[in-house]
Write a protein that holds these residues in place. Structure first.
Motif, PDB file in Angstrom:
ATOM      1  N   GLU A 142      23.826   7.724   5.314  1.00  0.00           N
ATOM      2  CA  GLU A 142      24.023   6.803   6.440  1.00  0.00           C
ATOM      3  C   GLU A 142      25.510   6.586   6.716  1.00  0.00           C
ATOM      4  OE1 GLU A 142      22.835   5.071   9.600  1.00  0.00           O
ATOM      5  OE2 GLU A 142      21.317   5.705   8.137  1.00  0.00           O
ATOM      6  N   LYS A 143      26.305   6.535   5.669  1.00  0.00           N
ATOM      7  CA  LYS A 143      27.749   6.370   5.825  1.00  0.00           C
ATOM      8  C   LYS A 143      28.346   7.557   6.579  1.00  0.00           C
ATOM      9  CE  LYS A 143      31.923   5.365   3.153  1.00  0.00           C
ATOM     10  NZ  LYS A 143      32.477   5.176   1.777  1.00  0.00           N
ATOM     11  N   THR A 174      23.417  -3.612   7.039  1.00  0.00           N
ATOM     12  CA  THR A 174      22.524  -4.014   8.136  1.00  0.00           C
ATOM     13  C   THR A 174      21.645  -2.847   8.559  1.00  0.00           C
ATOM     14  OG1 THR A 174      24.146  -5.629   8.934  1.00  0.00           O
ATOM     15  CG2 THR A 174      22.433  -4.937  10.479  1.00  0.00           C
ATOM     16  N   LYS A 175      22.220  -1.664   8.638  1.00  0.00           N
ATOM     17  CA  LYS A 175      21.472  -0.473   9.054  1.00  0.00           C
ATOM     18  C   LYS A 175      20.376  -0.137   8.047  1.00  0.00           C
ATOM     19  CE  LYS A 175      21.029   3.122  11.856  1.00  0.00           C
ATOM     20  NZ  LYS A 175      20.729   3.000  13.280  1.00  0.00           N
ATOM     21  N   LEU A 176      20.665  -0.299   6.765  1.00  0.00           N
ATOM     22  CA  LEU A 176      19.693   0.057   5.726  1.00  0.00           C
ATOM     23  C   LEU A 176      18.764  -1.099   5.362  1.00  0.00           C
ATOM     24  CD1 LEU A 176      21.987   2.115   3.304  1.00  0.00           C
ATOM     25  CD2 LEU A 176      20.296   3.002   4.913  1.00  0.00           C
ATOM     26  N   GLU A 203      28.078  -3.238   8.165  1.00  0.00           N
ATOM     27  CA  GLU A 203      27.385  -2.365   9.116  1.00  0.00           C
ATOM     28  C   GLU A 203      26.379  -1.463   8.393  1.00  0.00           C
ATOM     29  OE1 GLU A 203      30.821  -1.818  12.577  1.00  0.00           O
ATOM     30  OE2 GLU A 203      30.844  -0.535  10.788  1.00  0.00           O
ATOM     31  N   ILE A 204      26.777  -0.928   7.244  1.00  0.00           N
ATOM     32  CA  ILE A 204      25.872  -0.049   6.489  1.00  0.00           C
ATOM     33  C   ILE A 204      24.689  -0.841   5.938  1.00  0.00           C
ATOM     34  CG2 ILE A 204      25.662   1.498   4.512  1.00  0.00           C
ATOM     35  CD1 ILE A 204      28.610   2.148   4.815  1.00  0.00           C
ATOM     36  N   MET A 240      27.156   7.332  10.352  1.00  0.00           N
ATOM     37  CA  MET A 240      27.813   6.253  11.087  1.00  0.00           C
ATOM     38  C   MET A 240      29.290   6.538  11.329  1.00  0.00           C
ATOM     39  SD  MET A 240      26.051   2.832   9.451  1.00  0.00           S
ATOM     40  CE  MET A 240      26.825   1.751  10.658  1.00  0.00           C
TER      41      MET A 240
END
Length: 277
Positions: free
Chosen positions: A134-135, A153-155, A150-151, A138
């Motif tokens: 994901e990093k 929240t996404k996960l 941000e990471i 993004m």
């Protein structure tokens, strides 16, 4: 990679031995599945042997030059055996499709276990892979490095959990690892504070001198100084708290403290230690 396999005598012999094994039809897989459920060991052997080439294909796709291909194949075979034990032919699914997941999982776990100095739980490793993936995504979308918020929240995880995972994902190196071109070891940059003779000696001297200074005080004065300056691990007390406990006014406690400090400074001037007013 084919040349690499051909040059390895062990791999070459293995490839030759499995090359002539006949594949199975869907009907044969279903029939073997029923026999395996009844405890037929020969049926399980037949199902496994017919899919050994599948393991080789998957192992090759996950191989890199730092790894042993034969080791990956062996780990994949373990996954293949687990798949054969659990396969249900009545579900109308090809065994190769079902077994591929087990094979990849077995090889993947092997790569994780051999790739780290400290072995982590599989769920933790899986989360590390998700975070890193994901990093990467993004950073390309945002054209910058994403923040931990941000990471997370996404996960759908907390920032604390994410930070813990990032710590686990760091590479471990030994103290003898060189950190620059001057051949300086990592150990040269870090001081060991777990044992310091100088600090132990200094602490002992301070404790001894403090005891000698307190010995010139009366019992009430010692009590005030000990509580007001947290000596001996005591919790700091206010003048009001001390006064309520001793049955005195806060102002009286302040005078006792001031008088006691004066006595200690006079005693310290004799050569024990230097105290500032």
């Amino acid at each position: 990679m084919l040349n690499l396999a051909a040059n390895d005598e062990c791999l070459s012999s293995y490839f030759v031995s499995i090359k002539g094994i006949a594949l199975l039809t869907r009907e044969e897989e279903e029939d073997l599945s029923r026999k395996i459920a009844q405890g037929d060991k020969s049926a399980m052997k037949r199902l496994i042997e017919a899919n050994l080439r599948l393991v080789v294909r998957i192992a090759r796709s996950m191989w890199n030059p730092s790894l042993s291909l034969i080791d990956l194949i062996q780990e994949g075979n373990i996954g293949l055996m687990k798949a054969a034990e659990k396969f249900d032919g009545t579900r109308k699914v090809k065994f190769s499709t079902y077994a591929a997941w087990w094979i990849r999982q077995s090889i993947g776990r092997s790569l994780v276990n051999t790739g780290r100095a400290i072995r982590l739980p599989h769920r933790k490793e899986e989360l590390i892979r998700k975070v890193q993936a994901e990093k990467s995504i993004m950073s390309q979308v945002l054209d910058r490095q994403p923040t931990t918020r941000e990471i997370s929240t996404k996960l759908g995880i907390t920032e604390k959990k994410l930070n813990d995972v990032l710590v686990f994902s760091e590479r471990i190196c030994g103290f003898e690892s060189q950190v620059d071109q001057d051949k300086v070891d990592l150990l040269d940059y870090y001081e060991d504070y777990t044992y310091s003779p100088e600090k132990l000696f200094g602490d002992y001297i301070v404790k001894e001198q403090t005891s000698r200074l307190l010995s010139v005080l009366g019992e009430r004065e010692r009590k005030v100084i000990n509580q007001r300056y947290e000596i001996g691990g005591r919790k700091r007390r206010s003048l009001k708290q001390m006064g309520g406990e001793m049955g005195l006014s806060p102002e009286t406690v302040r005078h006792i403290e001031k008088k006691a400090l004066g006595k200690m400074q006079t005693e310290a001037a004799k050569g024990y230690l230097c105290m500032t007013a």
